[in-house]
Write a protein that holds these residues in place. Structure first.
Motif, mmCIF file in Angstrom:
data_model
loop_
_atom_site.group_PDB
_atom_site.id
_atom_site.type_symbol
_atom_site.label_atom_id
_atom_site.label_comp_id
_atom_site.label_asym_id
_atom_site.label_seq_id
_atom_site.Cartn_x
_atom_site.Cartn_y
_atom_site.Cartn_z
ATOM 1 N N VAL A 120 4.543 -4.166 -7.670
ATOM 2 C CA VAL A 120 4.967 -3.321 -6.541
ATOM 3 C C VAL A 120 6.012 -2.307 -7.011
ATOM 4 N N GLU A 121 6.913 -2.759 -7.881
ATOM 5 C CA GLU A 121 7.927 -1.831 -8.401
ATOM 6 C C GLU A 121 7.251 -0.677 -9.147
ATOM 7 N N GLY A 122 6.178 -1.009 -9.855
ATOM 8 C CA GLY A 122 5.442 0.025 -10.585
ATOM 9 C C GLY A 122 4.870 1.070 -9.630
ATOM 10 N N ILE A 123 4.232 0.603 -8.551
ATOM 11 C CA ILE A 123 3.620 1.533 -7.577
ATOM 12 C C ILE A 123 4.691 2.409 -6.931
ATOM 13 N N LEU A 124 5.781 1.755 -6.507
ATOM 14 C CA LEU A 124 6.807 2.486 -5.763
ATOM 15 C C LEU A 124 7.682 3.349 -6.670
ATOM 16 N N SER A 125 7.634 3.098 -7.974
ATOM 17 C CA SER A 125 8.348 3.971 -8.914
ATOM 18 C C SER A 125 7.501 5.187 -9.262
ATOM 19 N N LYS A 126 6.183 4.973 -9.388
ATOM 20 C CA LYS A 126 5.299 6.083 -9.748
ATOM 21 C C LYS A 126 5.270 7.145 -8.650
ATOM 22 N N ASN A 127 5.311 6.712 -7.397
ATOM 23 C CA ASN A 127 5.218 7.725 -6.329
ATOM 24 C C ASN A 127 6.588 8.270 -5.921
ATOM 25 N N GLY A 128 7.617 7.870 -6.648
ATOM 26 C CA GLY A 128 8.945 8.446 -6.413
ATOM 27 C C GLY A 128 9.730 7.785 -5.301
ATOM 28 N N GLU A 153 14.511 4.721 -11.546
ATOM 29 C CA GLU A 153 13.934 5.886 -12.226
ATOM 30 C C GLU A 153 12.500 6.090 -11.750
ATOM 31 N N LYS A 154 12.082 7.347 -11.650
ATOM 32 C CA LYS A 154 10.666 7.621 -11.410
ATOM 33 C C LYS A 154 9.914 7.422 -12.712
ATOM 34 N N ILE A 155 8.779 6.776 -12.674
ATOM 35 C CA ILE A 155 7.997 6.628 -13.908
ATOM 36 C C ILE A 155 6.709 7.444 -13.788
ATOM 37 N N PRO A 156 6.187 7.895 -14.929
ATOM 38 C CA PRO A 156 5.000 8.772 -14.863
ATOM 39 C C PRO A 156 3.803 8.051 -14.242
ATOM 40 N N ASP A 157 3.034 8.814 -13.502
ATOM 41 C CA ASP A 157 1.816 8.277 -12.892
ATOM 42 C C ASP A 157 0.667 8.599 -13.845
ATOM 43 N N ASP A 198 0.857 -1.194 0.000
ATOM 44 C CA ASP A 198 0.000 0.000 0.000
ATOM 45 C C ASP A 198 0.891 1.241 0.000
ATOM 46 N N ALA A 199 0.684 2.070 -1.019
ATOM 47 C CA ALA A 199 1.659 3.133 -1.302
ATOM 48 C C ALA A 199 1.901 4.079 -0.136
ATOM 49 N N ASP A 200 0.853 4.396 0.636
ATOM 50 C CA ASP A 200 1.074 5.364 1.719
ATOM 51 C C ASP A 200 2.007 4.808 2.795
ATOM 52 N N MET A 201 2.147 3.463 2.828
ATOM 53 C CA MET A 201 3.057 2.849 3.816
ATOM 54 C C MET A 201 4.514 3.139 3.482
ATOM 55 N N CYS A 202 4.749 3.743 2.310
ATOM 56 C CA CYS A 202 6.114 4.182 1.978
ATOM 57 C C CYS A 202 6.621 5.186 3.013
ATOM 58 N N THR A 260 -2.974 8.909 -9.504
ATOM 59 C CA THR A 260 -3.575 8.523 -8.226
ATOM 60 C C THR A 260 -2.578 8.523 -7.066
ATOM 61 N N THR A 261 -1.351 8.920 -7.331
ATOM 62 C CA THR A 261 -0.370 8.916 -6.244
ATOM 63 C C THR A 261 -0.171 10.324 -5.683
ATOM 64 N N ILE A 262 0.087 10.385 -4.392
ATOM 65 C CA ILE A 262 0.614 11.604 -3.766
ATOM 66 C C ILE A 262 2.053 11.246 -3.419
ATOM 67 N N PRO A 263 3.019 11.872 -4.094
ATOM 68 C CA PRO A 263 4.390 11.370 -4.059
ATOM 69 C C PRO A 263 4.981 11.227 -2.657
ATOM 70 N N TYR A 264 5.906 10.301 -2.565
ATOM 71 C CA TYR A 264 6.700 10.105 -1.342
ATOM 72 C C TYR A 264 7.704 11.249 -1.228
ATOM 73 N N LYS A 265 7.768 11.858 -0.057
ATOM 74 C CA LYS A 265 8.715 12.954 0.178
ATOM 75 C C LYS A 265 9.260 12.884 1.591
ATOM 76 N N ARG A 266 10.457 13.412 1.747
ATOM 77 C CA ARG A 266 11.031 13.585 3.078
ATOM 78 C C ARG A 266 11.180 15.081 3.342
ATOM 79 N N PHE A 267 10.804 15.505 4.536
ATOM 80 C CA PHE A 267 10.880 16.921 4.912
ATOM 81 C C PHE A 267 11.683 17.079 6.203
ATOM 82 N N ASP A 268 12.242 18.257 6.382
ATOM 83 C CA ASP A 268 12.809 18.602 7.678
ATOM 84 C C ASP A 268 11.756 19.354 8.489
ATOM 85 N N VAL A 269 12.004 19.487 9.790
ATOM 86 C CA VAL A 269 10.975 20.112 10.635
ATOM 87 C C VAL A 269 10.735 21.585 10.296
#
Lengths: 121, 290
Positions: B74-82, B90-94, B44-48, B98-107
């Motif tokens: 699974v590779e397709g899902i996890l590549s589409k969301n970055g 490589e990131k592949i086009p979504d 499940d993509a949000d579990m990324c 339907t994805t909200i990309p995976y991102k890391r942020f600082d506080v």
């Protein structure tokens, strides 16, 4: 010199998204400076689309740690807020009053909650 | 070190699998950690967000992490969301958007996070046709979750987020994970209350409970989220330390995971077909606020 100050939240934050505690602090700094001088302040939320409790706690809730309820009620007015945002602000204000007024009550509520949850879950 | 990962769903078993994976690394430093994902038939993509936080922690301990034998779906899902872009793919086009990309942020990235939500979710035409009231509530909820991580986690390693929309089910999943001290430790440090991990999460979701000290009050963010999810008909899961807490249909359940998560995850599923107006029945006057 005018006794009334009009403050635009959008102008201070520079965005319709008022979500960051740090942005709330900027608003607080202006409001606190005006209230210390006894000025009446009108705070406009015009064009603001999103608010969080973190922002409002920093911007307005924090005032109750420095000023009395009477001072705030007399000097501060808000306008241009949507009904649900007004409801959020009311909850932030009520929580802030409790937070600053009576730390003992706050602690008691904490303990009661834990006991309540124990029987709830 | 060779480890394997089972399927990861947006539920207690999914979190259990992730904390077990971390526990198997035994806090190693300078290890080569190969994660075999051949048994990961679903992810499940949000579990990324939670998975990415764990892998980031492993990287901070100077381990070299490689993801191997990922099934094509699974590779397709996890590549589409970055997500896999962080691990040499490589990131592949979504194409379906339907994805909200995976991102890391600082506080300190509150504004960057706000821009990410606006760009990647709110203003995307592929996203669900939600009522304006629901969209506003959803947006506020996501920001409350992020603010909660910023204000309470004390993380120096970041905040991770990811989401996925399921058009046929009218559901949208979104998760935020941090690598902070966790709710139990935060309560202990700030309030002096010693609670179990599950008790600590339950405590934090109650109105007026806050670990905030000093000039800025707190104690509303998770409660607002809980109220919204109750009205919306979705559900919320919180994992912190070894505690698992879930609320759905107004009912709360808790469990103890076999190993701790190194921070906190807040994960929501919302019903995008919800047509409630979220307009309050009793009008509040601006004169009644203070």
């Amino acid at each position: 010199m005018s006794n009334n100050l009009e403050v635009s939240i959008f102008e201070i934050v520079g965005s319709p998204l008022c979500v960051a505690s740090g942005d709330g602090q900027k608003v607080y700094d202006r409001l606190a400076a005006a209230l210390k001088e006894g000025r009446r302040v009108i705070v406009s939320f015009y064009n603001v689309t999103t608010l969080t409790s973190a922002f409002l706690n920093a911007a307005i809730g924090q005032l109750y740690g420095t000023f009395s309820e009477e001072q705030i009620r007399t000097l501060l007015k808000v306008q241009d807020m949507q009904a649900d945002d007004l409801a959020l602000l009311k909850r932030v204000v009520d929580t802030a009053k409790l937070y600053f007024k009576d730390p003992q009550t706050f602690k008691r509520v904490l303990r009661e909650t834990i006991e309540g949850e124990d029987s709830d879950t | 070190m060779n480890l394997s990962l089972s399927e990861i769903r947006h539920d207690q078993a999914g979190f259990e699998a992730l904390v077990c994976l971390l526990a198997q690394t035994k806090g190693g430093f300078f290890d080569d950690i190969d994660i075999n994902m051949s048994a990961t038939a679903w992810f499940d993509a949000d579990m990324c967000a939670a998975f990415g936080a764990i892998l980031y922690r492993l990287g901070e301990n100077l381990n070299t992490v490689k993801l191997k034998s990922i099934p094509p779906n699974v590779e397709g899902i996890l590549s589409k969301n970055g997500f896999l872009s962080h691990y040499g793919r490589e990131k592949i086009p979504d194409r379906w958007g339907t994805t909200i990309p995976y991102k890391r942020f600082d506080v300190k990235d509150d504004r960057y996070f706000a821009g990410y939500i606006e760009t990647e979710f709110i203003h995307r035409r592929e996203m669900p046709d939600m009522s304006s009231g629901l969209l506003k509530k959803f947006r506020e909820s996501i920001f409350e979750i992020f603010s909660n991580a910023v204000l309470h986690s004390r993380t120096t390693q970041g905040i991770f987020s990811c989401g996925q929309f399921f058009p046929k089910r009218n559901r949208l999943d979104f998760s935020v994970a941090d690598l902070g001290v966790g709710i139990r430790q935060n309560i202990q440090d700030n309030i002096g209350l010693i609670l179990t991990s599950e008790e600590a999460i339950a405590w934090a979701t109650q109105e007026r409970n806050t670990t905030k000290k000093g000039p800025i009050p707190g104690g509303l963010g998770l409660k607002l989220l809980r109220e919204f999810i109750d009205l919306n008909g979705g559900y919320i899961q919180i994992v912190s330390d070894s505690g698992y807490w879930r609320r759905a249909k107004g009912q709360t359940s808790t469990a103890l995971l076999s190993h701790p998560f190194p921070g906190t995850v807040v994960s929501i599923e919302i019903n995008t077909a919800d047509t409630q107006s979220y307009v309050l029945s009793s009008e509040l006057s601006e004169a009644d606020i203070f």
